[in-house]
Scaffold this motif. Structure first.
Motif, short mmCIF file in Angstrom:
data_model
loop_
_atom_site.label_atom_id
_atom_site.label_comp_id
_atom_site.label_asym_id
_atom_site.label_seq_id
_atom_site.Cartn_x
_atom_site.Cartn_y
_atom_site.Cartn_z
N ASN A 1 0.63 -1.29 0.19
CA ASN A 1 -0.06 -0.15 0.12
C ASN A 1 1.11 1.08 -0.02
O ASN A 1 1.45 1.75 1.09
CB ASN A 1 -0.78 -0.02 1.28
N ILE A 2 0.95 1.66 -1.20
CA ILE A 2 2.00 2.99 -1.35
C ILE A 2 1.02 4.15 -0.93
O ILE A 2 -0.11 4.59 -1.87
CB ILE A 2 2.44 3.14 -2.79
N VAL A 3 1.22 5.12 -0.05
CA VAL A 3 0.60 6.15 0.46
C VAL A 3 0.99 7.44 -0.33
O VAL A 3 0.10 8.25 -0.99
CB VAL A 3 0.67 6.26 2.03
N ASP A 4 2.45 7.51 -0.16
CA ASP A 4 2.77 8.90 -1.19
C ASP A 4 3.95 8.08 -2.10
O ASP A 4 4.94 7.61 -1.84
CB ASP A 4 3.71 9.69 -0.40
N PRO A 5 3.69 8.07 -3.47
CA PRO A 5 4.54 7.85 -4.37
C PRO A 5 5.93 8.23 -4.24
O PRO A 5 6.06 9.22 -3.89
CB PRO A 5 3.74 7.96 -5.75
N ILE A 6 6.84 7.73 -5.05
CA ILE A 6 8.35 8.12 -5.05
C ILE A 6 8.41 9.47 -5.64
O ILE A 6 7.79 9.56 -6.71
CB ILE A 6 9.20 7.09 -5.62
N GLU A 7 9.15 10.19 -5.09
CA GLU A 7 9.48 11.52 -5.73
C GLU A 7 10.79 12.09 -4.95
O GLU A 7 10.98 11.88 -3.81
CB GLU A 7 8.32 12.42 -5.54
N ASP A 8 11.35 13.18 -5.81
CA ASP A 8 12.38 13.81 -5.28
C ASP A 8 11.84 14.90 -4.27
O ASP A 8 11.00 15.64 -4.74
CB ASP A 8 13.44 14.38 -6.49
N SER B 1 12.19 10.01 -1.84
CA SER B 1 11.39 9.09 -0.71
C SER B 1 10.00 8.77 -1.28
O SER B 1 9.41 9.33 -2.23
CB SER B 1 11.14 10.01 0.38
N PHE B 2 9.30 7.98 -0.34
CA PHE B 2 8.17 7.27 -0.67
C PHE B 2 7.47 6.94 0.67
O PHE B 2 8.34 6.74 1.64
CB PHE B 2 7.98 6.20 -1.65
N VAL B 3 6.20 6.78 0.86
CA VAL B 3 5.71 6.42 2.24
C VAL B 3 4.72 5.38 1.84
O VAL B 3 3.99 5.21 0.98
CB VAL B 3 4.86 7.44 2.75
N ILE B 4 4.91 4.25 2.63
CA ILE B 4 3.97 3.10 2.57
C ILE B 4 2.99 3.03 3.94
O ILE B 4 3.18 3.48 5.04
CB ILE B 4 4.63 1.76 2.51
N LYS B 5 1.96 2.18 3.92
CA LYS B 5 1.31 1.61 4.97
C LYS B 5 1.54 0.19 5.15
O LYS B 5 1.38 -0.49 4.25
CB LYS B 5 -0.31 1.95 4.88
N ASP B 6 1.95 -0.05 6.32
CA ASP B 6 2.27 -1.59 6.56
C ASP B 6 1.11 -2.45 6.87
O ASP B 6 -0.10 -1.95 6.80
CB ASP B 6 3.33 -1.86 7.61
N CYS B 7 1.06 -3.87 7.13
CA CYS B 7 -0.13 -4.54 7.20
C CYS B 7 -0.81 -3.93 8.59
O CYS B 7 -2.03 -4.54 8.77
CB CYS B 7 0.54 -6.03 7.31
N PHE C 1 2.77 3.81 9.17
CA PHE C 1 3.30 4.74 8.02
C PHE C 1 4.73 4.35 8.09
O PHE C 1 5.31 4.79 9.18
CB PHE C 1 2.81 6.27 8.19
N ILE C 2 5.38 4.01 7.03
CA ILE C 2 6.80 4.15 7.00
C ILE C 2 7.35 4.85 5.73
O ILE C 2 6.76 4.59 4.59
CB ILE C 2 7.45 2.67 6.87
N ALA C 3 8.09 5.59 5.87
CA ALA C 3 8.69 6.68 4.80
C ALA C 3 10.08 5.79 4.60
O ALA C 3 10.85 5.66 5.50
CB ALA C 3 8.81 8.00 5.28
N PHE C 4 10.28 5.92 3.34
CA PHE C 4 11.68 5.35 3.00
C PHE C 4 12.32 6.42 2.16
O PHE C 4 11.58 7.07 1.32
CB PHE C 4 11.69 4.07 2.06
N ASN C 5 13.72 6.65 2.44
CA ASN C 5 14.31 7.93 1.80
C ASN C 5 15.78 7.58 1.57
O ASN C 5 16.40 6.81 2.23
CB ASN C 5 14.07 9.20 2.73
N GLN C 6 16.15 8.24 0.65
CA GLN C 6 17.84 8.25 0.24
C GLN C 6 18.21 9.61 -0.37
O GLN C 6 17.55 10.23 -1.09
CB GLN C 6 18.01 7.12 -0.88
N LYS C 7 19.51 9.73 0.05
CA LYS C 7 19.84 11.21 -0.32
C LYS C 7 20.38 11.04 -1.67
O LYS C 7 20.84 9.91 -2.25
CB LYS C 7 21.38 11.44 0.56
N VAL C 8 20.01 12.00 -2.46
CA VAL C 8 20.20 12.04 -4.23
C VAL C 8 21.11 12.96 -4.54
O VAL C 8 21.66 13.19 -5.68
CB VAL C 8 19.00 11.71 -4.91
#
Length: 130
Positions: free
Chosen positions: A97-104, A111-117, A121-128
């Motif tokens: 379940n992607i809450v916020d799609p990936i974007e700069d 980053s992007f945000v999901i909802k787990d089971c 809410f879990i946000a995954f991010n990476q320095k670009v």
């Protein structure tokens, strides 16, 4: 359990209604690694510790506090080893379940945000960029 299984610093703990279901989702779908699961004398899983890259997460069996709306819990997971685009694509394929799609982001992260089971809410991010 050995002391090295407990990281220095802050250890986020999520209250969840079912340790095994949640841990399996994080391992099988979100690609976390399991450090351990603690079971009661009756064989029920009561805690689990998981890692993702250099981050550690503890799951705690607490059905009374596990919120259907995630309880405002919002985790940030910083990616250092995985390519964020490849990881995002793998979660899309797994129907996460992607809450916020990936974007700069303006601060230099992707980053992007999901909802787990459990609807956390879990946000995954990476320095670009700097």
């Amino acid at each position: 359990m050995e002391n090295e299984q407990f990281p220095k610093g802050i250890l986020p703990v999520l209250p969840v209604p079912n340790i095994d279901e949640t841990a399996d989702f994080y391992i099988d779908t979100l690609q976390f690694k399991e450090n351990f699961r603690l079971k009661s004398e009756r064989g029920q899983s009561t805690n689990a510790q998981l890692t993702f890259e250099e981050s550690t997460l503890m799951l705690n069996l607490n059905p009374e506090k596990a919120s259907l709306e995630g309880g405002g819990i919002y985790l940030w997971v910083r990616l250092f080893e995985n390519d964020i685009n490849e990881y995002y694509d793998s979660l899309l394929k797994a129907n996460v379940n992607i809450v916020d799609p990936i974007e700069d982001q303006f601060w230099g992260d992707r980053s992007f945000v999901i909802k787990d089971c459990n609807n956390f809410f879990i946000a995954f991010n990476q320095k670009v960029s700097e």
